[in-house]
Design a protein around this motif. Structure first.
Motif, mmCIF file in Angstrom:
data_model
loop_
_atom_site.group_PDB
_atom_site.id
_atom_site.type_symbol
_atom_site.label_atom_id
_atom_site.label_comp_id
_atom_site.label_asym_id
_atom_site.label_seq_id
_atom_site.Cartn_x
_atom_site.Cartn_y
_atom_site.Cartn_z
ATOM 1 N N ALA A 96 8.394 16.152 0.080
ATOM 2 C CA ALA A 96 7.055 16.733 -0.042
ATOM 3 C C ALA A 96 6.326 16.157 -1.257
ATOM 4 O O ALA A 96 5.134 15.832 -1.179
ATOM 5 C CB ALA A 96 7.146 18.249 -0.141
ATOM 6 N N ALA A 97 7.041 16.013 -2.368
ATOM 7 C CA ALA A 97 6.423 15.439 -3.569
ATOM 8 C C ALA A 97 6.023 13.984 -3.333
ATOM 9 O O ALA A 97 4.940 13.554 -3.755
ATOM 10 C CB ALA A 97 7.383 15.539 -4.751
ATOM 11 N N MET A 98 6.880 13.233 -2.636
ATOM 12 C CA MET A 98 6.538 11.842 -2.346
ATOM 13 C C MET A 98 5.362 11.750 -1.382
ATOM 14 O O MET A 98 4.528 10.851 -1.505
ATOM 15 C CB MET A 98 7.747 11.095 -1.783
ATOM 16 N N ALA A 99 5.279 12.681 -0.425
ATOM 17 C CA ALA A 99 4.133 12.681 0.498
ATOM 18 C C ALA A 99 2.836 12.938 -0.266
ATOM 19 O O ALA A 99 1.817 12.282 -0.015
ATOM 20 C CB ALA A 99 4.337 13.727 1.589
ATOM 21 N N LEU A 100 2.865 13.869 -1.211
ATOM 22 C CA LEU A 100 1.670 14.127 -2.028
ATOM 23 C C LEU A 100 1.317 12.920 -2.896
ATOM 24 O O LEU A 100 0.141 12.566 -3.041
ATOM 25 C CB LEU A 100 1.885 15.365 -2.895
ATOM 26 N N ALA A 101 2.321 12.299 -3.483
ATOM 27 C CA ALA A 101 2.077 11.124 -4.320
ATOM 28 C C ALA A 101 1.502 9.974 -3.488
ATOM 29 O O ALA A 101 0.569 9.297 -3.925
ATOM 30 C CB ALA A 101 3.367 10.691 -5.011
ATOM 31 N N LEU A 102 2.041 9.778 -2.288
ATOM 32 C CA LEU A 102 1.524 8.722 -1.426
ATOM 33 C C LEU A 102 0.099 9.015 -0.972
ATOM 34 O O LEU A 102 -0.725 8.104 -0.868
ATOM 35 C CB LEU A 102 2.429 8.529 -0.212
ATOM 36 N N ALA A 103 -0.192 10.283 -0.708
ATOM 37 C CA ALA A 103 -1.556 10.643 -0.316
ATOM 38 C C ALA A 103 -2.530 10.370 -1.467
ATOM 39 O O ALA A 103 -3.636 9.861 -1.243
ATOM 40 C CB ALA A 103 -1.617 12.110 0.114
ATOM 41 N N GLY A 104 -2.130 10.693 -2.679
ATOM 42 C CA GLY A 104 -2.976 10.403 -3.835
ATOM 43 C C GLY A 104 -3.172 8.913 -4.044
ATOM 44 O O GLY A 104 -4.288 8.450 -4.309
ATOM 45 N N ALA A 105 -2.092 8.147 -3.927
ATOM 46 C CA ALA A 105 -2.198 6.694 -4.074
ATOM 47 C C ALA A 105 -3.070 6.105 -2.966
ATOM 48 O O ALA A 105 -3.880 5.213 -3.213
ATOM 49 C CB ALA A 105 -0.810 6.058 -4.044
ATOM 50 N N ALA A 106 -2.931 6.630 -1.754
ATOM 51 C CA ALA A 106 -3.751 6.149 -0.637
ATOM 52 C C ALA A 106 -5.227 6.437 -0.882
ATOM 53 O O ALA A 106 -6.088 5.601 -0.566
ATOM 54 C CB ALA A 106 -3.293 6.793 0.664
ATOM 55 N N ALA A 107 -5.524 7.601 -1.445
ATOM 56 C CA ALA A 107 -6.919 7.943 -1.729
ATOM 57 C C ALA A 107 -7.512 6.994 -2.767
ATOM 58 O O ALA A 107 -8.647 6.521 -2.610
ATOM 59 C CB ALA A 107 -7.009 9.391 -2.203
ATOM 60 N N VAL A 108 -6.765 6.704 -3.817
ATOM 61 C CA VAL A 108 -7.247 5.791 -4.858
ATOM 62 C C VAL A 108 -7.455 4.391 -4.289
ATOM 63 O O VAL A 108 -8.489 3.752 -4.512
ATOM 64 C CB VAL A 108 -6.267 5.758 -6.057
ATOM 65 N N LEU A 109 -6.470 3.912 -3.522
ATOM 66 C CA LEU A 109 -6.567 2.555 -2.978
ATOM 67 C C LEU A 109 -7.659 2.448 -1.920
ATOM 68 O O LEU A 109 -8.343 1.430 -1.829
ATOM 69 C CB LEU A 109 -5.215 2.129 -2.418
ATOM 70 N N ALA A 110 -7.855 3.498 -1.130
ATOM 71 C CA ALA A 110 -8.931 3.478 -0.130
ATOM 72 C C ALA A 110 -10.299 3.493 -0.807
ATOM 73 O O ALA A 110 -11.222 2.804 -0.371
ATOM 74 C CB ALA A 110 -8.787 4.672 0.809
ATOM 75 N N ARG A 111 -10.428 4.266 -1.864
ATOM 76 C CA ARG A 111 -11.695 4.299 -2.607
ATOM 77 C C ARG A 111 -11.997 2.931 -3.217
ATOM 78 O O ARG A 111 -13.140 2.460 -3.184
ATOM 79 C CB ARG A 111 -11.619 5.379 -3.687
ATOM 80 N N GLU A 112 -10.973 2.274 -3.760
ATOM 81 C CA GLU A 112 -11.168 0.937 -4.315
ATOM 82 C C GLU A 112 -11.589 -0.058 -3.237
ATOM 83 O O GLU A 112 -12.472 -0.890 -3.463
ATOM 84 C CB GLU A 112 -9.878 0.446 -4.970
ATOM 85 N N ALA A 113 -10.955 0.015 -2.080
ATOM 86 C CA ALA A 113 -11.302 -0.896 -0.986
ATOM 87 C C ALA A 113 -12.729 -0.650 -0.510
ATOM 88 O O ALA A 113 -13.467 -1.593 -0.211
ATOM 89 C CB ALA A 113 -10.317 -0.730 0.166
ATOM 90 N N TRP A 114 -13.141 0.603 -0.465
ATOM 91 C CA TRP A 114 -14.499 0.943 -0.050
ATOM 92 C C TRP A 114 -15.511 0.409 -1.062
ATOM 93 O O TRP A 114 -16.533 -0.177 -0.691
ATOM 94 C CB TRP A 114 -14.613 2.459 0.114
ATOM 95 N N GLN A 115 -15.235 0.602 -2.360
ATOM 96 C CA GLN A 115 -16.142 0.100 -3.393
ATOM 97 C C GLN A 115 -16.211 -1.428 -3.378
ATOM 98 O O GLN A 115 -17.285 -2.010 -3.558
ATOM 99 C CB GLN A 115 -15.693 0.574 -4.771
ATOM 100 N N GLU A 116 -15.082 -2.066 -3.150
ATOM 101 C CA GLU A 116 -15.079 -3.521 -3.108
ATOM 102 C C GLU A 116 -15.850 -4.039 -1.893
ATOM 103 O O GLU A 116 -16.564 -5.038 -1.977
ATOM 104 C CB GLU A 116 -13.640 -4.035 -3.070
ATOM 105 N N ALA A 117 -15.738 -3.350 -0.765
ATOM 106 C CA ALA A 117 -16.484 -3.756 0.433
ATOM 107 C C ALA A 117 -17.982 -3.604 0.206
ATOM 108 O O ALA A 117 -18.778 -4.441 0.646
ATOM 109 C CB ALA A 117 -16.038 -2.932 1.633
ATOM 110 N N ARG A 118 -18.379 -2.541 -0.480
ATOM 111 C CA ARG A 118 -19.806 -2.382 -0.800
ATOM 112 C C ARG A 118 -20.265 -3.457 -1.768
ATOM 113 O O ARG A 118 -21.378 -3.969 -1.662
ATOM 114 C CB ARG A 118 -20.064 -0.995 -1.386
ATOM 115 N N TRP A 119 -19.438 -3.802 -2.740
ATOM 116 C CA TRP A 119 -19.805 -4.798 -3.730
ATOM 117 C C TRP A 119 -20.006 -6.163 -3.091
ATOM 118 O O TRP A 119 -20.907 -6.902 -3.449
ATOM 119 C CB TRP A 119 -18.719 -4.879 -4.806
ATOM 120 N N HIS A 120 -19.161 -6.506 -2.135
ATOM 121 C CA HIS A 120 -19.247 -7.813 -1.488
ATOM 122 C C HIS A 120 -20.217 -7.845 -0.322
ATOM 123 O O HIS A 120 -20.340 -8.857 0.358
ATOM 124 C CB HIS A 120 -17.863 -8.256 -1.014
#
Length: 129
Positions: A96-120
């Motif tokens: 359960a702790a790893m699932a929460l950690a992965l969800a948090g990491a996924a949110a950060v990485l998805a936000r970065e990918a979204w910002q990078e797509a807007r930038w480019h």
């Protein structure tokens, strides 16, 4: 992009991958385990390895995180739904702790990918345009 958040997200990927691989029993009693359990252990080991590799291969991150998160949530649903007597409590809590950690990491990485797509210029800067 926030460099600290990115580094923490990548560190969470590595930590979750190593913990997933550490939960696989590598002792000599592995031969006596049912074939279905051996298959699950093999897949969990592969998912852990894919998470660790995704720290250095950014193209692998979405698939590795999605597959690992899906696997951990399915495991938790099975354990909580049946109250499996063979699974220690700490394993369920760790999953359960790893699932929460992965969800948090996924949110950060998805936000970065979204910002990078807007930038480019792949995504529009304004939704009404």
């Amino acid at each position: 992009m926030n460099d600290l958040a990115h580094r923490v997200a990548v560190a969470l990927l590595v930590a979750c991958g190593l913990l997933s691989a550490a939960l696989v029993p590598w002792d000599s009693g592995f031969a006596g385990v049912l074939l279905q359990a051996q298959h699950r252990y093999f897949l969990v080991g592969l998912l852990g390895a894919s998470l660790v590799l995704s720290a250095w291969l950014p193209a692998l991150r979405p698939a590795a995180v999605a597959a690992s998160l899906l696997s951990k949530l399915a495991f938790l649903a099975l354990v909580l739904g049946s109250a499996a007597p063979g699974v220690p409590d700490f394993v369920a809590y760790l999953e359960a702790a790893m699932a929460l950690a992965l969800a948090g990491a996924a949110a950060v990485l998805a936000r970065e990918a979204w910002q990078e797509a807007r930038w480019h210029g792949v995504l529009p800067l304004r939704s009404g345009a």
